[in-house]
Design a protein around this motif. Structure first.
Motif, short mmCIF file in Angstrom:
data_model
loop_
_atom_site.label_atom_id
_atom_site.label_comp_id
_atom_site.label_asym_id
_atom_site.label_seq_id
_atom_site.Cartn_x
_atom_site.Cartn_y
_atom_site.Cartn_z
N ASP A 176 0.86 -1.19 0.00
CA ASP A 176 0.00 0.00 0.00
C ASP A 176 0.89 1.23 0.00
OD1 ASP A 176 -1.73 2.13 0.59
OD2 ASP A 176 -3.06 0.86 1.76
N SER A 177 0.82 2.02 -1.04
CA SER A 177 1.71 3.18 -1.17
C SER A 177 1.53 4.16 -0.02
CB SER A 177 1.46 3.89 -2.51
OG SER A 177 0.13 4.40 -2.57
N ARG A 178 0.35 4.19 0.59
CA ARG A 178 0.10 5.11 1.70
C ARG A 178 0.87 4.72 2.94
NH1 ARG A 178 -6.28 4.33 1.40
NH2 ARG A 178 -5.43 2.21 1.26
N ASP A 179 1.26 3.45 3.04
CA ASP A 179 1.96 2.95 4.23
C ASP A 179 3.46 2.79 4.02
OD1 ASP A 179 -0.45 2.81 5.60
OD2 ASP A 179 -0.83 0.75 4.97
N VAL A 180 3.96 3.15 2.85
CA VAL A 180 5.38 2.99 2.55
C VAL A 180 6.23 3.82 3.51
CG1 VAL A 180 7.18 3.55 0.87
CG2 VAL A 180 5.12 2.34 0.14
N ARG A 181 7.30 3.21 3.98
CA ARG A 181 8.29 3.90 4.81
C ARG A 181 9.63 3.92 4.07
NH1 ARG A 181 7.33 1.69 11.01
NH2 ARG A 181 5.12 2.26 11.18
N PHE A 182 10.49 4.80 4.53
CA PHE A 182 11.81 4.94 3.89
C PHE A 182 12.52 3.59 3.89
CE2 PHE A 182 16.33 5.85 3.80
CZ PHE A 182 16.41 6.75 2.74
N GLY A 183 12.99 3.18 2.71
CA GLY A 183 13.74 1.94 2.56
C GLY A 183 12.91 0.73 2.19
N ASP A 184 11.59 0.89 2.03
CA ASP A 184 10.72 -0.25 1.72
C ASP A 184 10.83 -0.70 0.28
OD1 ASP A 184 9.64 -0.55 4.23
OD2 ASP A 184 7.72 0.41 3.78
N LEU A 185 10.51 -1.97 0.07
CA LEU A 185 10.27 -2.53 -1.25
C LEU A 185 8.78 -2.46 -1.49
CD1 LEU A 185 11.21 -4.30 -3.75
CD2 LEU A 185 10.61 -6.28 -2.33
N PHE A 186 8.37 -1.74 -2.53
CA PHE A 186 6.96 -1.60 -2.86
C PHE A 186 6.58 -2.66 -3.89
CE2 PHE A 186 3.63 0.40 -5.61
CZ PHE A 186 2.58 0.34 -4.68
N VAL A 187 5.60 -3.49 -3.56
CA VAL A 187 5.13 -4.53 -4.48
C VAL A 187 3.88 -4.00 -5.19
CG1 VAL A 187 4.42 -6.93 -4.73
CG2 VAL A 187 5.98 -6.29 -2.87
N ALA A 188 3.99 -3.79 -6.49
CA ALA A 188 2.90 -3.20 -7.28
C ALA A 188 1.91 -4.30 -7.67
CB ALA A 188 3.45 -2.50 -8.51
N LEU A 227 3.18 4.03 -8.09
CA LEU A 227 4.65 3.97 -7.96
C LEU A 227 5.24 5.33 -7.58
CD1 LEU A 227 5.52 1.64 -10.95
CD2 LEU A 227 6.18 1.24 -8.56
N ASP A 228 4.79 6.38 -8.23
CA ASP A 228 5.31 7.71 -7.93
C ASP A 228 5.08 8.04 -6.45
OD1 ASP A 228 6.06 8.02 -10.56
OD2 ASP A 228 4.33 9.26 -11.11
N ALA A 229 3.89 7.77 -5.97
CA ALA A 229 3.56 8.06 -4.57
C ALA A 229 4.43 7.24 -3.63
CB ALA A 229 2.08 7.78 -4.30
N ALA A 230 4.67 5.98 -3.99
CA ALA A 230 5.48 5.12 -3.14
C ALA A 230 6.91 5.64 -3.03
CB ALA A 230 5.48 3.69 -3.68
N PHE A 231 7.48 6.08 -4.14
CA PHE A 231 8.86 6.56 -4.11
C PHE A 231 8.96 7.95 -3.47
CE2 PHE A 231 9.50 2.98 -6.85
CZ PHE A 231 10.79 2.56 -6.53
N ALA A 254 10.24 4.78 -0.83
CA ALA A 254 10.53 3.42 -1.28
C ALA A 254 11.92 3.34 -1.89
CB ALA A 254 9.49 3.00 -2.33
N ALA A 255 12.61 2.23 -1.60
CA ALA A 255 13.96 2.03 -2.14
C ALA A 255 13.94 1.31 -3.47
CB ALA A 255 14.81 1.24 -1.14
N ALA A 256 12.87 0.52 -3.71
CA ALA A 256 12.76 -0.25 -4.95
C ALA A 256 11.34 -0.78 -5.04
CB ALA A 256 13.77 -1.39 -4.97
N ALA A 257 11.04 -1.42 -6.19
CA ALA A 257 9.69 -1.96 -6.40
C ALA A 257 9.79 -3.28 -7.13
CB ALA A 257 8.84 -0.98 -7.18
N ILE A 258 8.76 -4.11 -6.95
CA ILE A 258 8.56 -5.29 -7.78
C ILE A 258 7.47 -4.92 -8.78
CG2 ILE A 258 7.71 -7.65 -7.85
CD1 ILE A 258 9.02 -8.19 -5.21
N VAL A 259 7.79 -5.03 -10.06
CA VAL A 259 6.88 -4.55 -11.11
C VAL A 259 6.81 -5.56 -12.25
CG1 VAL A 259 7.24 -2.11 -10.59
CG2 VAL A 259 8.80 -3.28 -12.18
N ASP A 260 5.79 -5.41 -13.10
CA ASP A 260 5.67 -6.29 -14.27
C ASP A 260 5.93 -5.54 -15.57
OD1 ASP A 260 3.38 -4.82 -14.75
OD2 ASP A 260 1.99 -6.44 -14.31
#
Length: 495
Positions: free
Chosen positions: A52-64, A76-80, A84-90
């Motif tokens: 959840d991009s609203r709950d992302v903290r510094f250094g998190d991996l965001f799973v899209a 993704l923009d909101a997460a970074f 967010a330090a990185a993301a899992i994306v397709d």
């Protein structure tokens, strides 16, 4: 030897564990790529995992994650922006990432890698009632004795997304892991427990929650017992000795080759209640015995949480901690310090007319017939000038809906509730039962009102008035939205 020298000596003697040599970072880019079969855009480290991009903290991996109505790639923009330090994306994106075919499958694969790499003792918790509170209490007990090396699923992350997310967040350094597993249909816990692969599998109780989908309590017991299917070799099943479904649960545990530990007041319970003395304000002083033969032990501890159901919960916690090889002393201390969870028993002193405050008990997150009865009984023992209950509809009861709602008339009467606000269409049968008249066979002499939503319930409570010394129970299924009522009154008290 001086006090300072003794402290230095103690520090030098602090035990070194195998986990201390494991890297502090949760995951590196290549570990994520290897686990998911994806391709990393470069080197990076992450300290957490979030969906959840609203709950992302510094250094998190965001799973899209992608669902039927939502695509995490849109955020993704909101997460970074959140750190967010990185993301899992397709799809290729202009951020550090691991590119995979399916982000949902990648999360499950990352969870599997997390479970494979850890040597932690894993405890899985399920049950019709009390699983979140018991999970939190087990965590608090093990956290004390593991120097902070205990991981748990947060909130009620107990479904097909929440469980793998919680596993993916499990640090390799963990000594213990505590995971909650929930279900609406048969087969769901089977899938979750095979991911978690617990060393200790706990069932808190069996009650008619989700009976609409399963049809009977026996079917519910079978669905909960699926947790034993994932038990590791020589694992332990912790089951309620007082349940009418005890033999059914024990049979399922035996079929899975589990060691069995039971808890409760029954004479055959392995962790058996000997005595429970209510405390003046809340909770109880509990004495129990545990073990077998010459190894039989006894302990006395305080349970801070009010209600008889928490005495049984406490025995469940003791049984689980002991099965996991944890410190029973730490478990006793944790139970003495437990506070109510948001939406699950948290207590608030709220503004009221007159001299003093009123008590609001927040049970707004969940409701089924068993938990309704337990919390109404708790309200009945709570010292108060007036007792008020705001009760939301219980969901997923199917053909039993009218029957189970109507049956709440008895515990309402026994709790000597002065005023009841019933919320939701399903509460109609209870309104009719209470409307049969005061002084009748029910013995209910209070007032009541029936409304359709949380907004109307707020108006009714405002009209009735909250005065100093009132005790107000707010309980219902989460979809009824009574958390909004609690928030309004607690926020008013903070201003």
């Amino acid at each position: 030897m001086s006090a300072v020298a003794m402290q230095h000596k103690a520090l030098k003697q602090w035990p070194v564990l195998a986990q201390d040599t494991v890297p502090l970072a949760l995951w590196c880019a290549q570990e994520i790529a290897s686990a998911t079969g994806g391709k990393a855009s470069g080197d990076f480290l992450v300290s957490g995992v979030e969906m959840d991009s609203r709950d992302v903290r510094f250094g998190d991996l965001f799973v899209a994650l992608k669902g039927e109505a939502m695509d995490g790639h849109r955020f993704l923009d909101a997460a970074f922006v959140k750190g967010a330090a990185a993301a899992i994306v397709d799809r290729a994106v202009p951020y550090p990432h691991v590119l995979v075919k399916d982000t949902g499958a990648a999360l499950v694969a990352l969870a599997a890698a997390a479970r494979k790499r850890t040597d932690a003792t894993i405890i899985g918790v399920t049950g019709s009632v009390g699983k979140t509170g018991v999970k939190e209490a087990i965590f608090a007990a093990l956290e004390r004795s593991s120097r902070g090396n205990t991981h748990r699923s947060v909130r009620s992350y107990n479904n097909h997304v929440g469980v793998p997310l919680s596993l993916a967040r499990c640090p390799a350094r963990s000594e213990y892991g505590v995971f909650e597993m929930g279900m609406n249909h048969a087969g769901e816990i089977d899938a979750l427990t095979r991911q978690v692969r617990p060393n200790v599998a706990v069932i808190t109780t069996i009650a008619p929650a989700h009976i609409e989908n399963l049809g009977s309590e026996e079917a519910i017991a079978d669905a909960k017992a699926e947790i034993f299917a994932g038990l590791s070799e020589n694992g332990t099943a912790v089951i309620p000795a007082d349940s009418p479904h005890f033999e059914r649960l024990r049979g399922a545990a035996e079929s899975s080759g589990a060691n069995i530990v039971s808890f409760g007041a029954a004479a055959h319970a392995d962790v058996r209640l000997l005595d429970a003395i209510p405390r003046e304000h809340a909770g109880a002083l509990v004495t129990c015995e545990y073990g077998e033969g010459t190894q039989r032990g006894r302990m006395c501890f305080t349970v801070a949480e009010p209600g008889e159901h928490w005495i049984m919960n406490a025995l469940c916690v003791i049984a689980a901690v002991r099965a996991a090889g944890g410190d029973l002393g730490a478990a006793g201390l944790a139970l003495a310090e437990m506070g109510g969870l948001k939406g699950r028993g948290e207590r608030h002193q709220i503004a009221a007319s007159g001299d003093g405050k009123a008590l609001m008990i927040d049970e707004s997150y969940n409701a089924n017939p068993a938990s309704m009865r337990a919390t109404l009984a708790q309200l009945g023992t709570t010292p108060a000038g007036r007792r008020i209950a705001v009760l939301g509809a219980m969901k997923e009861l199917g053909d039993f809906t009218a029957q189970f709602h109507e049956q709440l008339a008895e515990p309402i009467s026994q709790a000597k509730v002065d005023y009841v606000i019933l919320v939701g269409e399903e509460m109609g049968s209870l309104a009719r039962e209470l409307g049969k008249g005061s002084g009748g066979s029910l013995g209910f002499d209070g007032g009541f009102a029936h409304c359709m939503n949380a907004g109307e319930a707020m108006e009714l409570l405002d009209d009735y008035g909250v005065i100093a010394g009132d005790a107000i129970l707010v309980k219902g299924s989460n979809s009824v939205g009574l958390g909004k009522l609690v928030s309004r009154y607690t926020q008013l008290s903070d201003t």
